[in-house]
Design an enzyme around this catalytic site. Structure first.
Site, PDB file in Angstrom:
ATOM      1  N   SER A 201      65.336 -39.284 -70.591  1.00  7.74           N
ATOM      2  CA  SER A 201      63.812 -39.996 -70.400  1.00  7.74           C
ATOM      3  C   SER A 201      62.884 -40.383 -69.949  1.00  7.74           C
ATOM      4  CB  SER A 201      63.680 -40.652 -71.735  1.00  7.74           C
ATOM      5  OG  SER A 201      61.955 -41.275 -72.003  1.00  7.74           O
ATOM      6  N   ASP A 335      62.893 -34.145 -80.505  1.00 11.73           N
ATOM      7  CA  ASP A 335      63.002 -35.616 -79.503  1.00 11.73           C
ATOM      8  C   ASP A 335      61.538 -36.689 -79.851  1.00 11.73           C
ATOM      9  OD1 ASP A 335      63.187 -35.925 -76.798  1.00 11.73           O
ATOM     10  OD2 ASP A 335      63.906 -34.448 -76.277  1.00 11.73           O
ATOM     11  N   HIS A 453      65.029 -38.065 -80.260  1.00 11.38           N
ATOM     12  CA  HIS A 453      64.915 -38.845 -78.388  1.00 11.38           C
ATOM     13  C   HIS A 453      65.737 -39.930 -78.454  1.00 11.38           C
ATOM     14  CE1 HIS A 453      62.763 -39.565 -74.714  1.00 11.38           C
ATOM     15  NE2 HIS A 453      63.064 -40.469 -74.442  1.00 11.38           N
TER      16      HIS A 453
END
Length: 556
Positions: A201, A335, A453
């Site tokens: 991320s 995600d 995610h």
């Protein structure tokens, strides 16, 4: 005689055992005493936590480049983490004195590959602690793991856009941590000439920024980016002065005199500064489709300290002025479901925000004017492609999440990978496994299929804060974890995630992309499936629209 000698021998053995359990090593700052921890049956490793790598970034050092730590007297206890960096989460362990790292090694003798992990958290949260990044599963693969804290939010990324506060303090913290690794990792059984950086991320974006920075030459040999790059819509703040002025107004400081503004902000308690950061649900454009308020910036040419980023990332890449290291880059198949589901729960009207403002669907980095025919053409094309032109609603959460996944993560990751592949090997993956260790998804109670995610990190690290119990040893998720660990550590060792045929990896030979196209990618699911671009149709849609309408270098 026997009565007196034997107790002495037993006592000596006990003392040696105690020393082995609490090893003491010497690094540039002084002596450290770590601990010995378990990584399974007949498996132990050495842990050294809370090691300061830079002086506290407080007082006059706030909004300045980090300075190497000057050291400590005596033996420093390295059994516990140091403070986490201040964030809006108000973690009880936070303190502005937070530049610590942690090292985990299977042996203090010899030299083995080093993997330095940069945590995510939207540039504003998180830490390298074992709550999310327990590293014991890496140990049987014979690598050294380093996790790093870096300054967050306003303290890590504040910039006036000029020489008064050039910004990117957090990137420079990571550079300083990598320099510390070069000086000291051999004491932990690591090889300073074989360092891989990896992150997820915002941490993935930080890793990409590090590959683009002139400050990192020679500090690492490979890079892995999970769901984050410097090309993401949220990753580069192009108008830092707006947020500097907002702080000035909030604290009654001058806006025209940036030197005076910075001097004044250095006197403000850190908690008061952090409280003024925007939350992820307070952004003018939801779902990270525009830059985070305090994020990396392009630094001014006349900055008084060494510059981490002197041009826009796309310009650095196109100009070839970056570190051409082998790379793994990828994303999870769903995600953005983490963000869309959370946003829907917090802000049920989020779909109407996009229905009423279709320009929000237009990529920020394409530089298309709101209200223009180009904006209408792009937004209409996306609406038609992803949800057949319907009005967005909760019933279209899955379709909308696929669009946001492409916008936030997949498309910029693939664009980055394609460009870097012109100078070095790049391996592309999609993580699609949905099983017992998708702990991020489970913790948010998300039931739609797919990996969200952060799920893939649970197949590398032990996220103790997310675990609610042990999974069965017969679970296929453990096999997926073993495969991920083998490929990631292979890459750290050899620059190739599948250097030889390996039954664990189903004898897969993962090949890098070539020819400036995404012509091969590994899908990490129930099985390892090597094929072409897993989102080829969606990617081609983005490519076609970028070619017709984008007003920037993304046309290339």
């Amino acid at each position: 005689m026997w009565v007196t000698v034997v107790p002495f021998v037993i006592l000596l053995a006990f003392v040696q055992c105690q020393n082995e359990d609490r090893p003491i090593i010497t690094v540039s700052g002084g002596q450290l005493q770590g601990t010995t921890e378990s990584c399974g049956l007949f498996c132990t490793f050495y842990s050294f936590k809370g090691i300061p790598y830079a002086e506290p970034p407080t007082g006059t050092r706030r909004f300045s480049n980090p300075v190497p730590h000057s050291g400590w007297p005596g033996v420093r206890d390295a059994s516990a983490h140091g403070s986490s960096c201040p964030s809006p989460d108000m973690i009880p362990t936070e303190n502005e004195d937070c530049l610590f790292l942690n090292v985990y090694s299977p042996s203090l003798i010899g030299t083995r590959p080093v993997m330095v992990f940069v945590h995510g958290g939207a540039f504003s949260g998180g830490s390298g602690d074992v709550g999310f990044y327990g590293s014991q599963y890496f140990m049987p693969e014979n690598v050294v793991i380093v996790t790093v804290n870096y300054r967050l939010g306003v303290l890590g990324f504040f910039s006036t856009g000029d020489r008064s506060a050039s910004g990117n303090w957090a990137i420079k913290d990571c550079v300083e941590a990598l320099r510390w690794v070069q000086r000291n990792i051999i004491a932990f059984g690591g090889d300073p000439n074989n360092v891989t950086i990896f992150g997820q991320s915002a941490g993935g974006a930080m890793v990409h920024f590090l590959t683009l920075s002139p400050l990192t030459a020679g500090l690492f040999q490979r890079a892995i980016t999970h769901s984050g790059s410097a090309l993401n819509s949220w990753a580069l703040q192009t108008n830092p002065r707006k947020y500097a002025d907002r702080l000035a107004v909030a604290f009654g400081l001058p806006t025209a005199d940036t030197a005076g503004l910075v001097a004044g902000l250095k006197q403000v308690p850190y908690r008061d500064l952090v409280a003024l950061q925007e939350g992820l649900h307070e952004l003018d454009v939801p779902l990270l489709l525009r830059p985070i308020d305090f994020a990396p910036v392009v630094e001014p040419a006349d900055a008084p300290e060494p510059i981490a980023l002197g041009q826009r990332p796309i310009e650095i890449i196109e100009g070839g002025f970056y570190n051409p290291v082998p790379m793994i880059a990828g994303f999870t198949d769903m995600d953005s479901l983490l963000f869309t589901a959370a946003e829907m729960a917090v802000n049920p009207g989020v779909f109407n925000v996009f229905n009423n403002n279709p320009h929000f669907l237009v990529p920020f980095f394409w530089n298309i004017a709101q209200g223009s025919p180009e904006s209408t053409a792009v937004s209409q094309a996306f609406k038609q492609y992803y949800w057949q032109g319907q009005q967005l609603s909760a019933a279209l959460l899955a379709e909308f999440s696929v669009f946001v996944t492409d916008h936030q993560f997949a498309y910029p990751q693939l664009e980055m990978a394609k460009r870097h592949a012109n100078r070095s090997p790049v391996y592309v993956y999609q993580f699609s496994y949905d099983g017992d260790l998708n702990l991020m998804k489970q913790s948010f109670g998300i039931t739609l299929p797919g990996a969200i995610h952060g799920d893939e990190l649970c197949y590398l690290f032990d996220p103790k804060a997310l675990r609610t119990g042990e999974i069965p040893q017969t679970s296929h998720a453990i096999t997926v974890r073993d495969r991920m660990l083998r490929m990631w550590t292979n890459f750290a060792k050899y620059g190739n995630p599948t250097p030889t045929l390996d039954p664990l990896l189903q004898n897969t030979l993962w090949t890098p992309i070539s020819g400036g196209t995404i012509n091969t990618a590994l899908d990490i699911g129930q099985n390892l499936v090597l094929g072409s671009n897993p989102i080829a149709s969606r990617y081609n849609q983005w490519q076609e629209l970028a070619g017709r309408y984008a007003n920037n270098i993304f046309r290339v």
